[in-house]
Design a protein around this motif. Structure first.
Motif, mmCIF file in Angstrom:
data_model
loop_
_atom_site.group_PDB
_atom_site.id
_atom_site.type_symbol
_atom_site.label_atom_id
_atom_site.label_comp_id
_atom_site.label_asym_id
_atom_site.label_seq_id
_atom_site.Cartn_x
_atom_site.Cartn_y
_atom_site.Cartn_z
ATOM 1 N N ASP A 64 0.868 -1.168 0.000
ATOM 2 C CA ASP A 64 0.000 0.000 0.000
ATOM 3 C C ASP A 64 0.912 1.226 0.000
ATOM 4 O OD1 ASP A 64 -1.389 2.290 1.251
ATOM 5 O OD2 ASP A 64 -3.044 0.882 1.502
ATOM 6 N N THR A 67 0.665 3.324 3.411
ATOM 7 C CA THR A 67 1.086 2.717 4.687
ATOM 8 C C THR A 67 2.353 1.878 4.580
ATOM 9 O OG1 THR A 67 -0.194 0.697 4.355
ATOM 10 C CG2 THR A 67 -1.330 2.586 5.412
ATOM 11 N N GLN A 69 2.358 -1.122 3.941
ATOM 12 C CA GLN A 69 1.991 -2.473 4.346
ATOM 13 C C GLN A 69 2.041 -3.407 3.147
ATOM 14 O OE1 GLN A 69 -2.102 -2.879 5.644
ATOM 15 N NE2 GLN A 69 -1.940 -5.087 5.896
#
Length: 170
Positions: A64, A67, A69
């Motif tokens: 992402d 983020t 992530q």
């Protein structure tokens, strides 16, 4: 109205990604037939898997953009060990369930296809559990065609499983 998916960055996987990759993979091991693996991987197992991968066979991750992530991963592997098969590879792609349907798998697949082409491979094989409609649709969306069904070749969750063999000519 569906919520828009995350902005996605596709990049080479690093050893620091091992925990996130293991988490995504282990969820599929324990609760789906996306993999026929029956044993979860530890973070150390995943680090060893990543350390053994390089060049065209290196793993990639989707993250992402906001983020950072890790929300998916993919890789190419040798299709068979005999020399005559060296121009064919097999792909694997896994997306965190919270991010399915947001283009993560397609971004990973498009990147893998580019890596395979740039590496001089001739063909990519995908071996997908036959009832895995989402995975089959993902592969079809980037040009893979169904070339056969291997009937009841695996057993998981007390049921026989078949494999849909899909292929992309590069």
């Amino acid at each position: 109205m569906p919520t828009p998916g995350p902005s996605i960055i596709v990049r080479p996987a690093t050893l620091a990604d091992a925990g996130a990759i293991a988490e995504i993979y282990n969820r599929e091991v324990t609760s789906s037939t996306a993999t026929f693996d029956l044993v979860e991987r530890t973070t150390q197992d995943q680090r060893q898997w990543l350390a053994a991968r390089s060049g065209a066979f290196a793993a990639i991750v989707a993250a992402d953009a906001a983020t950072r992530q890790v929300i998916g991963f993919a890789s190419l592997s040798p299709y068979k060990e005999r020399a005559a098969y060296r121009t064919t590879v097999e792909n694997s792609v896994y997306v965190h369930r919270d991010f399915g349907g947001h283009g993560v798998g397609k971004a990973l697949m498009q990147h893998l296809i580019g890596v395979a082409r740039d590496s001089g491979f001739h063909s990519i094989i995908a071996r997908v559990e036959a009832s895995g409609d989402a995975s089959r649709a993902l592969h079809a969306s980037v040009g893979f065609e169904l070339v056969g069904i291997e009937r009841e070749v695996g057993r998981k969750f007390n049921r026989w499983l078949s494999i849909a063999v899909m292929q992309l000519m590069l």
